[in-house]
Structures are given as C-alpha cells and as structure tokens.
Design a protein around this motif. Structure first.
Motif, PDB file in Angstrom:
ATOM      1  N   LEU A 297      58.882 -79.380 -10.703  1.00  0.00           N
ATOM      2  CA  LEU A 297      57.496 -79.774 -10.397  1.00  0.00           C
ATOM      3  C   LEU A 297      56.896 -80.731 -11.411  1.00  0.00           C
ATOM      4  CD1 LEU A 297      56.170 -76.255  -9.351  1.00  0.00           C
ATOM      5  CD2 LEU A 297      56.969 -78.073  -7.852  1.00  0.00           C
ATOM      6  N   LEU A 298      57.476 -80.782 -12.617  1.00  0.00           N
ATOM      7  CA  LEU A 298      56.870 -81.645 -13.632  1.00  0.00           C
ATOM      8  C   LEU A 298      57.848 -82.656 -14.242  1.00  0.00           C
ATOM      9  CD1 LEU A 298      54.380 -82.382 -15.270  1.00  0.00           C
ATOM     10  CD2 LEU A 298      55.024 -80.626 -16.934  1.00  0.00           C
ATOM     11  N   LEU A 299      58.927 -82.124 -14.826  1.00  0.00           N
ATOM     12  CA  LEU A 299      59.815 -83.067 -15.524  1.00  0.00           C
ATOM     13  C   LEU A 299      60.464 -84.040 -14.538  1.00  0.00           C
ATOM     14  CD1 LEU A 299      60.812 -83.900 -18.261  1.00  0.00           C
ATOM     15  CD2 LEU A 299      62.700 -82.280 -18.061  1.00  0.00           C
ATOM     16  N   SER A 300      60.794 -83.528 -13.352  1.00  0.00           N
ATOM     17  CA  SER A 300      61.453 -84.376 -12.357  1.00  0.00           C
ATOM     18  C   SER A 300      60.558 -85.542 -11.893  1.00  0.00           C
ATOM     19  CB  SER A 300      61.904 -83.499 -11.193  1.00  0.00           C
ATOM     20  OG  SER A 300      62.228 -84.285 -10.093  1.00  0.00           O
ATOM     21  N   PRO A 301      59.307 -85.280 -11.431  1.00  0.00           N
ATOM     22  CA  PRO A 301      58.475 -86.442 -11.048  1.00  0.00           C
ATOM     23  C   PRO A 301      58.178 -87.364 -12.228  1.00  0.00           C
ATOM     24  CG  PRO A 301      57.239 -84.373 -10.807  1.00  0.00           C
ATOM     25  CD  PRO A 301      58.665 -84.019 -11.059  1.00  0.00           C
ATOM     26  N   TYR A 302      58.093 -86.782 -13.440  1.00  0.00           N
ATOM     27  CA  TYR A 302      57.856 -87.615 -14.623  1.00  0.00           C
ATOM     28  C   TYR A 302      59.020 -88.588 -14.822  1.00  0.00           C
ATOM     29  CZ  TYR A 302      57.530 -89.031 -19.492  1.00  0.00           C
ATOM     30  OH  TYR A 302      57.497 -89.792 -20.638  1.00  0.00           O
ATOM     31  N   ARG A 303      60.220 -88.033 -14.855  1.00  0.00           N
ATOM     32  CA  ARG A 303      61.401 -88.866 -15.108  1.00  0.00           C
ATOM     33  C   ARG A 303      61.653 -89.851 -13.969  1.00  0.00           C
ATOM     34  NH1 ARG A 303      65.302 -85.729 -18.977  1.00  0.00           N
ATOM     35  NH2 ARG A 303      67.074 -87.076 -18.604  1.00  0.00           N
ATOM     36  N   LEU A 304      61.448 -89.373 -12.747  1.00  0.00           N
ATOM     37  CA  LEU A 304      61.708 -90.236 -11.587  1.00  0.00           C
ATOM     38  C   LEU A 304      60.741 -91.427 -11.594  1.00  0.00           C
ATOM     39  CD1 LEU A 304      63.368 -90.503  -8.952  1.00  0.00           C
ATOM     40  CD2 LEU A 304      61.523 -89.320  -7.776  1.00  0.00           C
ATOM     41  N   THR A 305      59.469 -91.138 -11.817  1.00  0.00           N
ATOM     42  CA  THR A 305      58.465 -92.202 -11.753  1.00  0.00           C
ATOM     43  C   THR A 305      58.632 -93.176 -12.915  1.00  0.00           C
ATOM     44  OG1 THR A 305      57.023 -90.549 -10.772  1.00  0.00           O
ATOM     45  CG2 THR A 305      55.982 -92.600 -11.438  1.00  0.00           C
ATOM     46  N   GLU A 306      58.838 -92.625 -14.125  1.00  0.00           N
ATOM     47  CA  GLU A 306      59.057 -93.509 -15.279  1.00  0.00           C
ATOM     48  C   GLU A 306      60.310 -94.359 -15.038  1.00  0.00           C
ATOM     49  OE1 GLU A 306      57.414 -94.106 -18.084  1.00  0.00           O
ATOM     50  OE2 GLU A 306      55.939 -92.498 -18.208  1.00  0.00           O
ATOM     51  N   TYR A 346      56.475 -62.631 -16.146  1.00  0.00           N
ATOM     52  CA  TYR A 346      56.627 -63.884 -15.369  1.00  0.00           C
ATOM     53  C   TYR A 346      55.992 -63.769 -13.986  1.00  0.00           C
ATOM     54  CZ  TYR A 346      58.743 -67.500 -12.468  1.00  0.00           C
ATOM     55  OH  TYR A 346      58.924 -68.548 -11.601  1.00  0.00           O
ATOM     56  N   SER A 347      55.209 -64.793 -13.636  1.00  0.00           N
ATOM     57  CA  SER A 347      54.668 -64.858 -12.273  1.00  0.00           C
ATOM     58  C   SER A 347      54.987 -66.243 -11.719  1.00  0.00           C
ATOM     59  CB  SER A 347      53.151 -64.628 -12.312  1.00  0.00           C
ATOM     60  OG  SER A 347      52.528 -65.383 -11.292  1.00  0.00           O
ATOM     61  N   GLY A 348      55.663 -66.279 -10.579  1.00  0.00           N
ATOM     62  CA  GLY A 348      56.037 -67.567  -9.983  1.00  0.00           C
ATOM     63  C   GLY A 348      54.818 -68.407  -9.663  1.00  0.00           C
ATOM     64  N   SER A 349      53.753 -67.747  -9.148  1.00  0.00           N
ATOM     65  CA  SER A 349      52.552 -68.497  -8.760  1.00  0.00           C
ATOM     66  C   SER A 349      51.890 -69.119  -9.992  1.00  0.00           C
ATOM     67  CB  SER A 349      51.535 -67.593  -8.082  1.00  0.00           C
ATOM     68  OG  SER A 349      52.144 -66.952  -7.018  1.00  0.00           O
ATOM     69  N   GLU A 350      51.902 -68.357 -11.105  1.00  0.00           N
ATOM     70  CA  GLU A 350      51.272 -68.872 -12.327  1.00  0.00           C
ATOM     71  C   GLU A 350      52.088 -70.050 -12.882  1.00  0.00           C
ATOM     72  OE1 GLU A 350      49.246 -65.435 -14.420  1.00  0.00           O
ATOM     73  OE2 GLU A 350      50.578 -66.283 -15.955  1.00  0.00           O
ATOM     74  N   ALA A 351      53.409 -69.871 -12.900  1.00  0.00           N
ATOM     75  CA  ALA A 351      54.282 -70.934 -13.422  1.00  0.00           C
ATOM     76  C   ALA A 351      54.086 -72.200 -12.583  1.00  0.00           C
ATOM     77  CB  ALA A 351      55.736 -70.479 -13.359  1.00  0.00           C
ATOM     78  N   TYR A 352      54.024 -72.036 -11.268  1.00  0.00           N
ATOM     79  CA  TYR A 352      53.832 -73.142 -10.326  1.00  0.00           C
ATOM     80  C   TYR A 352      52.501 -73.853 -10.609  1.00  0.00           C
ATOM     81  CZ  TYR A 352      52.784 -74.978  -5.552  1.00  0.00           C
ATOM     82  OH  TYR A 352      52.443 -75.746  -4.467  1.00  0.00           O
ATOM     83  N   ALA A 353      51.431 -73.032 -10.743  1.00  0.00           N
ATOM     84  CA  ALA A 353      50.095 -73.596 -10.938  1.00  0.00           C
ATOM     85  C   ALA A 353      50.006 -74.376 -12.261  1.00  0.00           C
ATOM     86  CB  ALA A 353      49.063 -72.479 -10.912  1.00  0.00           C
ATOM     87  N   ARG A 354      50.688 -73.888 -13.287  1.00  0.00           N
ATOM     88  CA  ARG A 354      50.656 -74.583 -14.589  1.00  0.00           C
ATOM     89  C   ARG A 354      51.325 -75.950 -14.514  1.00  0.00           C
ATOM     90  NH1 ARG A 354      52.346 -69.271 -17.881  1.00  0.00           N
ATOM     91  NH2 ARG A 354      50.253 -68.384 -18.043  1.00  0.00           N
ATOM     92  N   GLN A 355      52.461 -76.005 -13.800  1.00  0.00           N
ATOM     93  CA  GLN A 355      53.156 -77.312 -13.687  1.00  0.00           C
ATOM     94  C   GLN A 355      52.308 -78.281 -12.864  1.00  0.00           C
ATOM     95  OE1 GLN A 355      55.650 -77.239 -15.657  1.00  0.00           O
ATOM     96  NE2 GLN A 355      55.997 -75.017 -15.685  1.00  0.00           N
ATOM     97  N   LYS A 356      51.636 -77.756 -11.825  1.00  0.00           N
ATOM     98  CA  LYS A 356      50.808 -78.628 -10.983  1.00  0.00           C
ATOM     99  C   LYS A 356      49.603 -79.127 -11.781  1.00  0.00           C
ATOM    100  CE  LYS A 356      53.002 -78.442  -6.913  1.00  0.00           C
ATOM    101  NZ  LYS A 356      53.616 -79.596  -6.271  1.00  0.00           N
TER     102      LYS A 356
END
Ligand SMILES: NC(=O)c1ccc[n+]([C@@H]2O[C@H](COP(=O)([O-])OP(=O)(O)OC[C@H]3O[C@@H](n4cnc5c(N)ncnc54)[C@H](OP(=O)(O)O)[C@@H]3O)[C@@H](O)[C@H]2O)c1
Length: 479
Positions: A297-306, A346-356
C-alpha cells in the motif's frame, strides 16, 4: 410527424464531438430528460449498436431503445428509437466550420396511433426540450467546469464523523452525482497505467477508460486474470489498445522490474493510477521480508511512481492518482508504526489505515515537489464499494452494510474523473470523494507535524534502493 431542428456551434474538433456524441450513453450528461443510459451491445459503437435511454418526460417515464442506423466517422450519426408513445429518428451531423464544429440536430417523432392526437399539444413542450438538449450538449462541450468545492452538507460531514461516514455509502454517491459535470475531454490514445486492474475498482476504472478510447496498461499479478481482463475489456468496448504487465506489487523486485520494462518500452504515461490494494489479516510478510500492507500500500506505489516519473514527464500533462481510503481518517502519520511489528496487538484494519494515511501525505508532498515539472498528483477515496476485496477481507462489515454499499462503478467514478476531466488537471495534492474535494482530517488528533512528514519522505527515500541503482545504470548507458 413532428420535427425538431436545432443547430449549435462549438469550439471542438468534429472528431471530438463525434466521439462524444456517438457513444449515446453520454446523453445523460447533456439531455435534461435522460436519467440513465447504457449500451446493450458489446464492442465499439457501430451500425446496429443498441442504446437504452431512460427519460423522464411530462407524460411519464419512458424507456427508449435506440439503434444506430448510419455512422460516418466525424460527420454523421443516425439513430432510430422507439418507446411506447412514439418512434423517433435522430440525425446528427457534425460540420467542420472555422474554429470548431457545427452540430446540426434533427429529431423526427412518429407518434403511435392513440398518441397522435396528443402530438399537436405536445409540440411546444417538445420544441423546448429539443432546444434545451442541444444547448446542454453545447454547454457540455464547452468543457469549462470548475472543480466542485464542498457543499454545505460536505462541510458539515467533514467536521463530524457520522455524517462523513454516511457519505461513504451509496447515498453519498447519489447526493454527489447531482453536482457532477459532463466529462467531454477526449482521452483517446492517452496512455493510462492502472494497478490492480483485475477486479473491483481497478477493473471498473479500466472499463470506463477503455470505453473512452484510452490506451491502457493493466498491471496485474496473475496471468490468467490479466488475460481474461484484457480479453473482456476488448470485447466489451471494441478498444484494442489494451495490454497487461505482470507484477506482484508487494515484491519490490517485481516493482523494479516492471519499471525497467516500461522504461525500456519508452511509452510516455499520461495517467498512473495506484489502485492495487488489500487488507491483511492476520499479519504476514512478503518473501522479501516486508510486512504486506507496508509493502503493497505504500512502498510499492512510492517506488513505482518514482521509477516511472521519467515516463510521466514525457507526457504533455501527466497525472498520478492514488487510491487511499476513508479508513485513513482514524490515523495520524506515524513513521515508526509503518513497519507494523509482529505483536499480538496487530490489527489489519489499523495497519491498512496507517499506510493509506502515509500515501495521502505522500500525495501532498509529491504534488508540491512536482508542481514545477507539471505532474498533477491527487488522491481519492471510493467510499464503501462492494468489491471482491471487501467481500474477502471484511465479510462481517459487508454483511452489515451490503444494502448501502456502492457498486464498483460508483466507487471508481472519481478515479475516472481524476483521469479524464479537464478541471481535475487544474488541482494537485488534494483528496476527492464523488468528484469534490474533501478534508484530509476528520479529527484534529490525526494532524501530523511537518517533522513527521519529512521523516516519512526520508524513510521512503532510504527505501528507494534499486530505483537509484537502475537510474544510475541507465544514465551511464546513455552517456
Ligand atoms: N472497496 C472499497 O470499499 C474500498 C474502500 C477504500 C479503499 N479501497 C481501495 O481501493 C483499491 C481497490 O480495492 P478493491 O476494493 O477494488 O479491491 P479488490 O477487488 O480486491 O481489487 C484489488 C486489486 O488489487 C490487486 N492486488 C492485490 N494485491 C496485489 C499485489 N500484491 N500485486 C498486484 N496486484 C495486487 C488485486 O489483484 P488480484 O485480483 O490478483 O487479487 C485486485 O486486482 C485498494 O487500494 C483499496 O485499498 C477500496
């Protein structure tokens, strides 16, 4: 027979006007009586294509079935329609005149036997509807709409959690749609890259952009799904400029290799849509040892766009669209927490929300940084849409909300708007829902500091790794 005849001059090329009007589903954008329209036959618009148009008329609601009778590219379209009250023949000519196109619109009504006595009474009403429709078409083709600022309802909703959440539902889309403007900008042959295009919002986006004639690269991780998506889109829209690239975007090696392949190919990118996403429960790591939500959700769009930035810079007015989520409203940017440790909490929803949330901050940073280079970067959140992703990751949530969830098309609408609409190219660094700008914070506690933003940018830059290495390598080859 009742005949209506209207003429309008517009400052658009005959090709653009013809492309827009010949897809008669656009009638809902310019004919005030048309409330819904769809194309019933697959493939490109051709002789024999059938459109269904629902109209709200003073005499009642009617469904017209139109069949394309004649098509002369950039010059003429003739459609014959039929409903329970009358048959109709629309002849629309596009005449090349200095500075634009003259639209000559002739509609012939043939009333059904019992209705013919009404025809005389209806004449005046029909004439005024005809005038309004062609004036509406001319207004749509002027294409000088503003970016909608939040309405009073949006402003209240943007300050209060519950009203904001209600806008995420299908109701929010229904309200939002009332202020939508026509989208008449041509995206024919514009190269658009969509990640996660095999299902849900990504596929719905691809459908609409393919229909509009864009040249699409779908980034998909599964070959079978990729082939099916390309074949289905080609069949449905008749657009043959659709291809796929395979990449598991949670793996940085795949992201980097995708970047390299696309750079080697050299095709400029007009629009990059970072849509691929998923919510991970329980916590898991990629084969490269990164926690999944951070990687995808984060590193991938960062690297792809850069990585793809050189190709974006080759386009005349490039756009980047990041698909975030309303879930981010619950989180402040916290760089330490992005690497989601393996703990019982660990909460998947929390991890997701932080990356977004971090992707939203990144959107704002890129927008500011790339303003001088002409790259427009915006984020959108789709509200709550009934997609395969929601069905598999949030079954309980879906069970509770299924009656108010949007369709994938409704959820994807703002992605399409950001990719197509002329006015969407005039703003950068913003968050949109239903084609209107919205706040990036519902709660004051989620507002982060400048220091944290800089920490994020440093942290992501430290993860650029092979992008820099690849760019150095290609620079040394070029010199
Ligand atoms: N639906 C909603 O209500 C909602 C709300 C807020 C935000 N969003 C966001 O909207 C975006 C689209 O979600 P969706 O609801 O349409 O979900 P979806 O139906 O599951 O679609 C997600 C797409 O991403 C692809 N994808 C997932 N992991 C990938 C990977 N490692 N590499 C490459 N592609 C990958 C999926 O491919 P496969 O088909 O191979 O799985 C699929 O094409 C996501 O970013 C999501 O966070 C959705």
């Amino acid at each position: 027979m009742t005949v209506l005849h209207e003429i309008a001059d517009v400052k658009r090329s005959p090709e653009e006007v013809y492309d827009y009007v010949s897809d008669f589903t656009t009638t809902v954008e310019w004919d005030a009586t048309a409330v819904a329209a769809r194309k019933l036959t697959p493939g490109a618009v051709a002789v024999g294509t059938i459109f269904e148009v629902e109209c709200a008329l003073p005499i009642g609601s009617i469904t017209l079935l139109y069949t394309v009778k004649t098509l002369q590219a950039n010059m003429l379209i003739v459609l014959s329609g039929s409903c329970r009250f009358f048959d109709i023949e629309d002849t629309i000519s596009f005449i090349d005149v200095p500075g634009g196109t003259r639209i000559d619109y002739r509609a012939e009504f043939f009333f059904k036997p019992l209705m013919s006595t009404l025809a005389g009474f209806a004449q005046q009403g029909l004439e005024s509807m005809g005038r309004d429709s062609v004036a509406g078409l001319a207004r749509a083709l002027k294409d000088n709409f503003p970016v909608e600022t939040p309405t009073a309802t949006d402003k209240v909703a943007d300050k209060l959690v519950l009203p904001a959440l209600s806008l995420f539902s299908r109701l929010g889309y229904k309200l939002g749609r009332k202020r939508f403007h026509p989208m008449t900008a041509s995206v024919k042959h514009k190269h658009m890259v969509i990640t996660g295009a095999s299902s849900g919002l990504g596929y719905a986006t691809a459908q609409e952009l393919a229909r509009r004639g864009a040249d699409l690269t779908l980034v998909v991780r599964d070959r079978v799904k990729a082939e099916k998506a390309v074949a289905d889109l080609k069949l449905e829209t008749g657009n043959s400029d659709i291809r796929y690239e395979l990449a598991d975007l949670s793996l940085m090696a795949d992201v980097d290799s995708l970047v390299e392949r696309m750079k080697k190919n050299g095709r400029p990118i007009d629009v990059l849509i970072n849509n691929a996403g998923a919510l991970f429960n329980p916590r898991s790591e990629t084969s490269e040892g990164l926690e999944q939500s951070f990687a995808l959700l984060l590193l991938s769009p960062y690297r792809l766009t850069e990585g793809l930035k050189p190709l974006l810079l080759m386009a005349s007015s490039p756009r980047v669209i990041n698909v975030v989520s309303g879930g981010m409203y619950s989180q402040a940017l916290n760089v330490e927490q992005l690497l989601v440790p393996d703990t019982p909490a660990y909460s998947g929803s929390e991890a997701y929300a932080r990356q977004k949330r971090a992707l939203m901050v990144l959107t704002q940073e890129w927008a500011a940084e790339w303003e001088g280079e002409g790259i427009v970067v915006n984020a959108m959140h789709p509200g709550w849409a009934d997609t395969p992703g929601v069905r598999s990751a949030l079954p309980q949530f879906r069970k509770l909300t299924r009656h108010v969830l949007r369709s994938s098309e409704e959820g994807a609408d703002t992605i399409v708007w950001l990719a197509v609409a002329t006015e969407a190219g005039s703003v950068s660094g913003k968050l949109f829902l239903d084609r209107a700008e919205h706040t990036v914070h519902l709660l004051s506690k989620t507002k982060g500091s400048r220091q944290e933003t800089e920490k994020l940018m440093d942290f992501l830059a430290s993860n650029r790794g092979s992008i820099d290495a690849a760019q150095r390598a290609s620079a040394s080859v070029e010199t």
